[in-house]
Enzyme design. Sequence first.
Site, PDB file in Angstrom:
ATOM      1  N   GLY A 158      27.167  45.727  40.787  1.00 47.18           N
ATOM      2  CA  GLY A 158      26.287  46.799  40.310  1.00 47.18           C
ATOM      3  C   GLY A 158      25.019  46.179  39.758  1.00 47.18           C
ATOM      4  N   ARG A 159      24.373  46.888  38.850  1.00 46.94           N
ATOM      5  CA  ARG A 159      23.089  46.398  38.324  1.00 46.94           C
ATOM      6  C   ARG A 159      23.238  45.035  37.664  1.00 46.94           C
ATOM      7  NH1 ARG A 159      24.259  51.347  36.574  1.00 46.94           N
ATOM      8  NH2 ARG A 159      22.968  53.127  37.123  1.00 46.94           N
ATOM      9  N   ILE A 160      24.286  44.896  36.833  1.00 48.66           N
ATOM     10  CA  ILE A 160      24.428  43.641  36.075  1.00 48.66           C
ATOM     11  C   ILE A 160      24.857  42.503  37.007  1.00 48.66           C
ATOM     12  CG2 ILE A 160      25.584  42.500  34.141  1.00 48.66           C
ATOM     13  CD1 ILE A 160      25.881  45.332  32.857  1.00 48.66           C
ATOM     14  N   ARG A 180      33.378  47.382  45.690  1.00 49.44           N
ATOM     15  CA  ARG A 180      34.064  48.440  46.431  1.00 49.44           C
ATOM     16  C   ARG A 180      33.466  48.609  47.826  1.00 49.44           C
ATOM     17  NH1 ARG A 180      33.711  53.170  42.216  1.00 49.44           N
ATOM     18  NH2 ARG A 180      31.824  51.974  42.007  1.00 49.44           N
ATOM     19  N   THR A 236      31.834  38.813  30.847  1.00 52.32           N
ATOM     20  CA  THR A 236      31.064  39.646  29.913  1.00 52.32           C
ATOM     21  C   THR A 236      31.364  41.118  30.172  1.00 52.32           C
ATOM     22  OG1 THR A 236      29.232  39.580  31.482  1.00 52.32           O
ATOM     23  CG2 THR A 236      29.075  38.090  29.586  1.00 52.32           C
ATOM     24  N   ARG A 238      34.934  43.276  30.549  1.00 52.39           N
ATOM     25  CA  ARG A 238      35.911  43.791  29.597  1.00 52.39           C
ATOM     26  C   ARG A 238      37.127  42.879  29.599  1.00 52.39           C
ATOM     27  NH1 ARG A 238      32.388  46.316  27.719  1.00 52.39           N
ATOM     28  NH2 ARG A 238      32.228  48.568  27.326  1.00 52.39           N
ATOM     29  N   GLU A 267      39.709  43.426  20.247  1.00 49.95           N
ATOM     30  CA  GLU A 267      38.473  43.082  19.526  1.00 49.95           C
ATOM     31  C   GLU A 267      38.425  43.919  18.262  1.00 49.95           C
ATOM     32  OE1 GLU A 267      35.295  43.881  22.263  1.00 49.95           O
ATOM     33  OE2 GLU A 267      35.958  42.378  23.692  1.00 49.95           O
ATOM     34  N   HIS A 285      31.499  39.613  21.830  1.00 48.29           N
ATOM     35  CA  HIS A 285      31.054  40.850  22.500  1.00 48.29           C
ATOM     36  C   HIS A 285      29.614  41.211  22.102  1.00 48.29           C
ATOM     37  CE1 HIS A 285      32.468  44.924  24.366  1.00 48.29           C
ATOM     38  NE2 HIS A 285      31.192  44.696  24.589  1.00 48.29           N
TER      39      HIS A 285
HETATM   40  C1  8YV Z   1      28.682  47.325  23.549  1.00 54.37           C
HETATM   41  C2  8YV Z   1      29.009  47.130  25.953  1.00 54.37           C
HETATM   42  O1  8YV Z   1      28.903  48.624  23.726  1.00 54.37           O
HETATM   43  O2  8YV Z   1      27.432  48.651  26.814  1.00 54.37           O
HETATM   44  C3  8YV Z   1      28.583  48.196  26.869  1.00 54.37           C
HETATM   45  O3  8YV Z   1      29.416  48.614  27.673  1.00 54.37           O
HETATM   46  O4  8YV Z   1      30.051  46.583  26.065  1.00 54.37           O
HETATM   47  C4  8YV Z   1      28.149  46.714  24.830  1.00 54.37           C
HETATM   48  O5  8YV Z   1      26.826  46.962  25.051  1.00 54.37           O
HETATM   49  C5  8YV Z   1      27.736  47.104  22.463  1.00 54.37           C
HETATM   50  O6  8YV Z   1      27.794  45.770  22.228  1.00 54.37           O
HETATM   51  C6  8YV Z   1      28.046  47.826  21.198  1.00 54.37           C
HETATM   52  O7  8YV Z   1      29.357  47.606  20.791  1.00 54.37           O
END
Ligand code: 8YV
Length: 318
Positions: A158-160, A180, A236, A238, A267, A285
Amino acid sequence: MSARARVLLARKVTPAAEERARRDFDTLVADHDLSTDEAIEAAARHQAVAMVIGASVKLDAAAAARLPHHVKIVANTSVGYDHMDAEAVKARGIIVTNTPDVLTDCTADLAFMLLLAACRRAHEYDALMRKGWRIKTGFSEWLGMKPSGKTLGIVGMGRIGRAMADRARGFGMRVLYHNRSRLPAELEKGAEYFESMEAMLPHCQILSLHLPAGGGTLMTREAFALLPKGAVFVNTARGALVDEDALIEALKSGHLFAAGLDVFRKEPDYDTRFAELPNVFLTPHVASATQETRDAMAMLALDNVAAVCAGRPALTPV
Ligand code: 8YV
């Protein structure tokens, strides 16, 4: 009574965003990141039409059913929304939004930082310096793995994932990806598509995850075993995507050279066995955690609130 829309800010956001929320709306500002029950109770008390939330508000189907009837929009301040059952919320006629695009660069930057740090033994070098150095680091000792020119596998283009690929190209890497579906050539930019992740893994000297959670554990013991010996793993995305016992075993046995990890199954009380491994570079995170990006994420959430409250479509609905 104020004509301004009634908004609950259930998460502590940046000062600029908080100031705007206070100025543009009739906002109840929480003094900490509210829990699910606290947020639902505060939304009811404030008669809120909009809830601005973070991951501490876990809207599963049961919680979605308890959202007050006056809530029209739940605006996430993150791109990931695995902390909620978005379909259950939407089934209540409530709009759900997230924050795509604005955090793409920072997330890819941090992923690349983890990649470099893991390959180049950043944790061990830093720890040695903080202990005073004072020993000889011989010509053939303390050697890392050269990242430039390596083959990087990206899961989730995706974008990232694509921003990660752009950074990798700057380091002369060959980019493979599993997604996918295959991307059009202008987005692929020469990256090689693998329909099957299992088929891609044996070719990945470095592997980086860039997909949402929700599909279960992707990096199982079997998946790690498919990586070539000496591979580097970066996450980075989940923690829920990873079998952490399997990852720790692979790092200890030397099957993996190193890992760079920003996300964990639990977390903030993550599995501290990771902290005992010298070949892991750890961050809490924080991929989106720059002033610019956190401002932009919170502002986008408020843009969504403003649009919906003015009867316009949300900018970034999920
Ligand atoms: C966190 C992230 O939400 O955007 C997401 O999906 O995992 C992060 O940007 C942000 O760090 C705040 O907790």
